[in-house]
Design an enzyme around this catalytic site. Structure first.
Site, PDB file in Angstrom:
ATOM      1  N   LEU A  50       0.830  -1.204   0.000  1.00 41.14           N
ATOM      2  CA  LEU A  50       0.000   0.000   0.000  1.00 41.14           C
ATOM      3  C   LEU A  50       0.864   1.255   0.000  1.00 41.14           C
ATOM      4  CD1 LEU A  50      -2.732  -0.963   2.648  1.00 41.14           C
ATOM      5  CD2 LEU A  50      -2.844  -1.214   0.163  1.00 41.14           C
ATOM      6  N   ASP A  96      13.700   2.214  11.668  1.00 41.48           N
ATOM      7  CA  ASP A  96      12.759   1.339  12.358  1.00 41.48           C
ATOM      8  C   ASP A  96      11.892   2.238  13.227  1.00 41.48           C
ATOM      9  OD1 ASP A  96      11.409  -0.452  14.014  1.00 41.48           O
ATOM     10  OD2 ASP A  96      13.134  -1.785  14.235  1.00 41.48           O
ATOM     11  N   ARG A  98      10.020   1.726  15.528  1.00 41.92           N
ATOM     12  CA  ARG A  98       9.984   1.359  16.948  1.00 41.92           C
ATOM     13  C   ARG A  98      11.035   2.097  17.760  1.00 41.92           C
ATOM     14  NH1 ARG A  98      10.415  -5.070  16.208  1.00 41.92           N
ATOM     15  NH2 ARG A  98      11.960  -4.314  14.701  1.00 41.92           N
ATOM     16  N   TYR A 178     -11.390  -3.666  11.476  1.00 44.28           N
ATOM     17  CA  TYR A 178     -11.657  -4.322  12.763  1.00 44.28           C
ATOM     18  C   TYR A 178     -11.130  -3.516  13.949  1.00 44.28           C
ATOM     19  CZ  TYR A 178      -6.961  -6.335  11.946  1.00 44.28           C
ATOM     20  OH  TYR A 178      -5.625  -6.522  11.683  1.00 44.28           O
ATOM     21  N   GLY A 220     -10.621  -2.532   4.130  1.00 43.20           N
ATOM     22  CA  GLY A 220     -10.882  -3.958   4.199  1.00 43.20           C
ATOM     23  C   GLY A 220      -9.767  -4.697   3.481  1.00 43.20           C
TER      24      GLY A 220
END
Length: 314
Positions: A50, A96, A98, A178, A220
């Site tokens: 994406l 990264d 993180r 979700y 989705g």
């Protein structure tokens, strides 16, 4: 009861024309040429999937794009490929998300090479399917660190610099459908994406005064090689997903990229704090308690209606 079983059986045996044919894919960008000329974009997870699709469309419309992820060789290949097609700069920088120090270094690179960005897309993600009882603390922490903390680290570092420079910007995050419902077997992802959506709404309210907008897309199923190999290794999930999606097909990368282009462009300048569901109708299809009745063929509704009319009392 036997009649209802027969109806269900018949509904499964009847073949229907493909719904997907009625919902064609447009791969071209809907925005005018050069609409991002002079704009600088910073995209995490920009080397594949994406992210790569959004980077390509940004570059096609004139933006200078800095792409970041952990693997420099992947970024360099993507940057060279897209830049050679569009004639606009795509610059790779490894980081990264993180690690706040690596995030800061990547933003230093962007600021030194091009200036502070106008458009920021938080797309870096990590996910895999697993029964939650099988998760280790490290597995949980890895997903939270990439998705929620990584988005926060990028957003906080950039926003502080933008506020100091008195420069506005448009932020976009990529979440999932979700995030609002929750989902078993991807609990770390659901929890972290929900956090990103809450952060999006919160910062839209707080930092609008600094000229910043915050929106998110909750897609989705859109097939990308890396994600689907971890989420659907057998392909069975994809088959079931297509069956329940009202448009009868998966989404495709250019479709999401088009929506992203709109949300980070000035055409949506009055839109902020919004999470846009982009799923071919999958969420509402799963949410409606009686939606499974769509499997009953039209010619069987007379029988159902007759059974209903025979019911007496409340």
């Amino acid at each position: 009861m036997n009649r209802i079983k027969n109806i269900r059986s018949l509904s499964r045996s009847i073949s229907r024309p493909s719904k997907g044919a009625n919902f064609p894919v447009r791969s071209d960008c809907m925005l005018p040429e050069k609409c991002f000329e002079g704009k600088i974009a910073f995209v995490t997870g920009g080397g594949t999937g994406l992210g790569k699709g959004m980077v390509k469309m940004l570059s096609e419309r004139g933006a200078t794009v800095i792409i970041s992820s952990r693997k420099l060789e992947v970024l360099e290949k993507t940057a060279e490929e897209i830049s050679s097609q569009t004639g606009n700069k795509v610059l790779p920088v490894a980081a990264d998300v993180r690690d706040p120090s690596q995030v800061a270094a990547a933003i230093d690179f962007c600021e030194n090479k091009c200036g502070l960005p106008d458009l920021i897309i938080n797309n870096a993600a990590g996910n895999f399917v697993s029964p939650t009882e099988r998760l280790s603390a490290n597995a949980w922490k890895t997903i939270i660190d990439i998705v929620l903390n990584g988005t926060a680290f990028v957003t906080l570092d950039l926003a502080k610099r933008l506020i100091k420079a008195q420069k506005g910007a448009n932020f976009l995050a990529i979440t999932t459908i979700y995030a609002k419902s929750g989902s078993g077997f991807v609990v770390p992802s659901a929890a972290s994406k929900a956090g990103v959506e809450t952060m999006t709404r919160s910062l839209a309210a707080e930092w609008g005064r600094y000229g910043m907008r915050f929106n998110a897309i909750a897609p989705g199923p859109i097939e990308t090689k890396g994600a689907f190999s971890r989420l659907d290794p057998t392909g069975e999930f994809t088959k079931h997903a297509i069956e329940r999606i009202p448009t009868g097909r998966l989404g495709e990368i250019p479709e999401l990229a088009n929506l992203a282009m709109y949300l980070v462009s000035d055409y949506s300048s009055w839109m902020t704090g919004e999470v846009v569901t982009f799923d071919g109708g999958e969420y509402v299809s799963m949410a409606g308690e009686f939606n499974e009745f769509r499997k009953i063929p039209n010619e069987q509704w007379d029988q159902l209606e007759a059974l209903i009319r025979k019911t007496k009392g409340s």
